[in-house]
Write a protein that holds these residues in place. Structure first.
Motif, PDB file in Angstrom:
ATOM      1  N   UNK A 274      -1.188  23.499  10.658  1.00  0.00           N
ATOM      2  CA  UNK A 274      -2.302  24.407  10.918  1.00  0.00           C
ATOM      3  C   UNK A 274      -2.046  25.728  10.202  1.00  0.00           C
ATOM      4  N   UNK A 275      -3.013  26.249   9.460  1.00  0.00           N
ATOM      5  CA  UNK A 275      -2.825  27.508   8.736  1.00  0.00           C
ATOM      6  C   UNK A 275      -2.423  28.652   9.674  1.00  0.00           C
ATOM      7  N   UNK A 276      -1.421  29.416   9.259  1.00  0.00           N
ATOM      8  CA  UNK A 276      -0.928  30.543  10.038  1.00  0.00           C
ATOM      9  C   UNK A 276      -1.412  31.842   9.407  1.00  0.00           C
ATOM     10  N   UNK A 277      -2.243  32.618  10.090  1.00  0.00           N
ATOM     11  CA  UNK A 277      -2.773  33.855   9.502  1.00  0.00           C
ATOM     12  C   UNK A 277      -1.683  34.897   9.296  1.00  0.00           C
ATOM     13  N   UNK A 278      -1.878  35.742   8.289  1.00  0.00           N
ATOM     14  CA  UNK A 278      -0.964  36.854   8.047  1.00  0.00           C
ATOM     15  C   UNK A 278      -0.971  37.787   9.262  1.00  0.00           C
ATOM     16  N   UNK A 279       0.161  38.430   9.493  1.00  0.00           N
ATOM     17  CA  UNK A 279       0.289  39.288  10.670  1.00  0.00           C
ATOM     18  C   UNK A 279      -0.722  40.425  10.652  1.00  0.00           C
ATOM     19  N   UNK A 280      -1.107  40.875   9.453  1.00  0.00           N
ATOM     20  CA  UNK A 280      -2.038  42.003   9.354  1.00  0.00           C
ATOM     21  C   UNK A 280      -3.463  41.559   9.026  1.00  0.00           C
ATOM     22  N   UNK A 281      -3.778  40.256   9.196  1.00  0.00           N
ATOM     23  CA  UNK A 281      -5.120  39.774   8.899  1.00  0.00           C
ATOM     24  C   UNK A 281      -6.105  40.261   9.956  1.00  0.00           C
ATOM     25  N   UNK A 282      -7.259  40.733   9.510  1.00  0.00           N
ATOM     26  CA  UNK A 282      -8.323  41.139  10.417  1.00  0.00           C
ATOM     27  C   UNK A 282      -8.762  39.919  11.238  1.00  0.00           C
ATOM     28  N   UNK A 283      -8.692  39.998  12.562  1.00  0.00           N
ATOM     29  CA  UNK A 283      -9.065  38.844  13.398  1.00  0.00           C
ATOM     30  C   UNK A 283     -10.504  38.389  13.196  1.00  0.00           C
ATOM     31  N   UNK A 284     -11.331  39.248  12.613  1.00  0.00           N
ATOM     32  CA  UNK A 284     -12.727  38.877  12.400  1.00  0.00           C
ATOM     33  C   UNK A 284     -12.899  37.923  11.214  1.00  0.00           C
ATOM     34  N   UNK A 285     -11.865  37.833  10.383  1.00  0.00           N
ATOM     35  CA  UNK A 285     -11.954  36.950   9.214  1.00  0.00           C
ATOM     36  C   UNK A 285     -11.626  35.526   9.640  1.00  0.00           C
ATOM     37  N   UNK A 286     -12.586  34.642   9.492  1.00  0.00           N
ATOM     38  CA  UNK A 286     -12.426  33.265   9.928  1.00  0.00           C
ATOM     39  C   UNK A 286     -11.701  32.423   8.874  1.00  0.00           C
ATOM     40  N   UNK A 287     -11.124  31.362   9.336  1.00  0.00           N
ATOM     41  CA  UNK A 287     -10.469  30.419   8.441  1.00  0.00           C
ATOM     42  C   UNK A 287     -11.510  29.823   7.503  1.00  0.00           C
ATOM     43  N   UNK A 288     -11.290  29.887   6.183  1.00  0.00           N
ATOM     44  CA  UNK A 288     -12.290  29.345   5.244  1.00  0.00           C
ATOM     45  C   UNK A 288     -12.410  27.833   5.368  1.00  0.00           C
ATOM     46  N   UNK A 289     -13.580  27.312   5.070  1.00  0.00           N
ATOM     47  CA  UNK A 289     -13.814  25.861   5.227  1.00  0.00           C
ATOM     48  C   UNK A 289     -12.823  24.994   4.455  1.00  0.00           C
ATOM     49  N   UNK A 290     -12.399  25.454   3.262  1.00  0.00           N
ATOM     50  CA  UNK A 290     -11.515  24.616   2.444  1.00  0.00           C
ATOM     51  C   UNK A 290     -10.107  24.498   3.016  1.00  0.00           C
ATOM     52  N   UNK A 291      -9.788  25.268   4.082  1.00  0.00           N
ATOM     53  CA  UNK A 291      -8.478  25.158   4.717  1.00  0.00           C
ATOM     54  C   UNK A 291      -8.535  24.461   6.070  1.00  0.00           C
ATOM     55  N   UNK A 292      -9.729  24.150   6.569  1.00  0.00           N
ATOM     56  CA  UNK A 292      -9.850  23.589   7.919  1.00  0.00           C
ATOM     57  C   UNK A 292      -9.342  22.159   8.002  1.00  0.00           C
ATOM     58  N   UNK A 293      -9.447  21.428   6.920  1.00  0.00           N
ATOM     59  CA  UNK A 293      -8.925  20.061   6.890  1.00  0.00           C
ATOM     60  C   UNK A 293      -8.234  19.844   5.553  1.00  0.00           C
ATOM     61  N   UNK A 294      -7.245  20.700   5.294  1.00  0.00           N
ATOM     62  CA  UNK A 294      -6.605  20.722   3.970  1.00  0.00           C
ATOM     63  C   UNK A 294      -5.828  19.437   3.729  1.00  0.00           C
ATOM     64  N   UNK A 295      -6.046  18.868   2.555  1.00  0.00           N
ATOM     65  CA  UNK A 295      -5.256  17.731   2.118  1.00  0.00           C
ATOM     66  C   UNK A 295      -5.315  17.657   0.592  1.00  0.00           C
ATOM     67  N   UNK A 296      -4.309  17.040   0.014  1.00  0.00           N
ATOM     68  CA  UNK A 296      -4.268  16.918  -1.427  1.00  0.00           C
ATOM     69  C   UNK A 296      -5.184  15.789  -1.877  1.00  0.00           C
ATOM     70  N   UNK A 297      -5.845  15.945  -3.026  1.00  0.00           N
ATOM     71  CA  UNK A 297      -6.696  14.856  -3.536  1.00  0.00           C
ATOM     72  C   UNK A 297      -5.845  13.662  -3.936  1.00  0.00           C
ATOM     73  N   UNK A 298      -6.414  12.505  -3.809  1.00  0.00           N
ATOM     74  CA  UNK A 298      -5.668  11.302  -4.251  1.00  0.00           C
ATOM     75  C   UNK A 298      -6.652  10.243  -4.723  1.00  0.00           C
TER      76      UNK A 298
END
Length: 218
Positions: free
Chosen positions: A194-218
């Motif tokens: 699960x993506x871990x946000x930076x300690x200083x990331x604004x909590x209002x910034x949501x996880x981008x769609x391309x990271x919600x189900x991240x996997x390498x292409x195959x």
């Protein structure tokens, strides 16, 4: 369409594993996150890990203006050998000799040129970001003039190229099949946590769609 085999891209052993079709080569390069760049420096071989990205039939390699490969690249380019490898499993045989791995790899041989055009450099840098996470290039601040000047990109045309693919289980000798040792394949895969946000990331910034189900292409 396939790449034409050359003496340098024709294996001397396990020729049945060689692949030259573009689809296989492109899939391996697009899935691998790291490649290894081999070149000669001062008469000695040097192999460095780096990031890469494929744009059609060009492989872009990330570097800095002070890195060895960039400093070694002359007007005619830099003779290189680039390899990318994906390990898909451990092959455990009954005999020590026949232990192996299931893998997919690509070898590219040629002269890498230093990208001089700013437009092409930006193209290559965007491709490198999107190779790591598709869509990331438009979701990050582009490099400023100072950063662009400190960053180098090498371009290598995909001309002398071969892939090698080993799949399947162990190849034990017939007389070893009855031995009391476990044999088979242990599959391996790259799994994102699960993506871990930076300690200083604004909590209002949501996880981008391309990271919600991240996997390498195959």
């Amino acid at each position: 369409m396939s790449y034409a085999p050359t003496p340098q891209t024709t294996p001397t052993r396990y020729r049945e594993r060689a692949r030259y079709d573009r689809d296989t080569v492109h899939r391996i390069l697009d899935e691998a996150l790291i490649c290894h760049l081999g070149y000669s420096r001062g008469g000695r071989p040097v192999v460095l890990p780096t990031t890469h990205a494929r744009v059609d039939e060009t492989l872009y390699l990330h570097g800095s203006t002070g890195s060895g490969p960039v400093l070694a690249a002359g007007p005619d380019g830099l003779p290189v050998c680039v390899t990318a490898t994906l390990v898909d499993g451990l092959v455990l045989a009954r005999s020590a000799l026949h232990h192996s791995m299931t893998y997919r790899s690509v070898v590219v041989i040629g002269s890498a040129r230093l990208v001089e055009s700013e437009d092409e450099k930006l193209l290559g840098l965007d491709a490198l970001l999107n190779h790591v996470a598709p869509g990331r290039a438009v979701d990050a601040r582009p490099p400023n003039r100072r950063e662009l000047a400190a960053t180098a990109v090498l371009a290598l045309d995909l001309v002398e190229v071969s892939a090698s693919v080993r799949d399947g289980g162990p190849s034990d000798e017939p007389e070893d099949v009855a031995l009391p040792h476990w044999a088979g394949v242990v599959p391996l895969s790259l799994v994102a946590g699960h993506p871990e946000p930076a300690a200083d990331l604004d909590p209002a910034i949501e996880l981008p769609p391309y990271l919600r189900d991240y996997r390498r292409p195959r």
